[in-house]
Design an enzyme around this catalytic site. Sequence first.
Site, PDB file in Angstrom:
ATOM      1  NE  ARG A 124      -2.644   0.276   3.549  1.00  0.00           N
ATOM      2  CZ  ARG A 124      -3.917  -0.126   3.549  1.00  0.00           C
ATOM      3  NH1 ARG A 124      -4.811   0.569   2.910  1.00  0.00           N
ATOM      4  NH2 ARG A 124      -4.282  -1.201   4.204  1.00  0.00           N
ATOM      5  CG  HIS A 176     -18.644   8.343   5.350  1.00  0.00           C
ATOM      6  ND1 HIS A 176     -17.962   7.178   5.028  1.00  0.00           N
ATOM      7  CD2 HIS A 176     -19.532   8.017   6.312  1.00  0.00           C
ATOM      8  CE1 HIS A 176     -18.427   6.201   5.783  1.00  0.00           C
ATOM      9  NE2 HIS A 176     -19.372   6.671   6.562  1.00  0.00           N
ATOM     10  CG  MET A 230     -15.125   2.413  -2.421  1.00  0.00           C
ATOM     11  SD  MET A 230     -15.942   3.400  -1.144  1.00  0.00           S
ATOM     12  CE  MET A 230     -16.687   2.103  -0.163  1.00  0.00           C
TER      13      MET A 230
END
Length: 207
Positions: free
Chosen positions: A58, A102, A83
């Site tokens: 990541r 959100h 996401m």
Amino acid sequence: MKVAVLVSGNGSNLQALIEDGITVDAVVSNVPGARALERAEAAGIATAVFDAADYPSREARDTALADWLNSRGIALVVLAGYMHILADAFVQRFSGRILNVHPSLLPSFPGAHAVADALAHGVRWTGATVHVVTSELAAPDTGPIVLQEPVALRHDDTVESLHRRIQAAEHNLLPRAVRLFLEGRVALAPGTRRMIVDVPEDLSGEE
Ligand code: GAR
């Protein structure tokens, strides 16, 4: 101030920004072939894909993403249905300059299933929130709140019907929040996590 929008799916919030007349300089997806990329291309906006599968971690993916955004002079990053949780190093590089939309009235129902969670809980109201992104790994969806709009639940709501009404609220809130940032009309109240927002309704209740 150049704006990038990060997306993963349909891109209706991206479309709301484009239709509001906000200049979007780049659109980035973590999902190849996302509908949002087609919307960006149709609007003549530069696109890129940073797929986690192409990177060892990541952190490596988000470093490459941050470098790409920096090389294009991006100052404001808008998460519009993005996401994936961003690495802390990414959030620090764009500290205070990342917005997220959100589908709940935060701090209720953070996470990836906010609409279903609100429905399952049986709340009478939920809604949409635009907030500044702080550390996502430690506490997703918890940064200072810029704008919110409530949405009432109906007795026959499904996740889909409720999400449709929440998205109508998002499409109203997100362009307003981005404009507030671009015009320098939001600031963190010193020593707090409260955003001072320079819009008339924010003054309601003040003496
Ligand atoms: C939006 O409803 C957004 O609030 C939600 O994904 C949807 C994307 O729709 N985001 C989250 O749940 C983030 N936790 P879109 O692709 O049509 O804009």
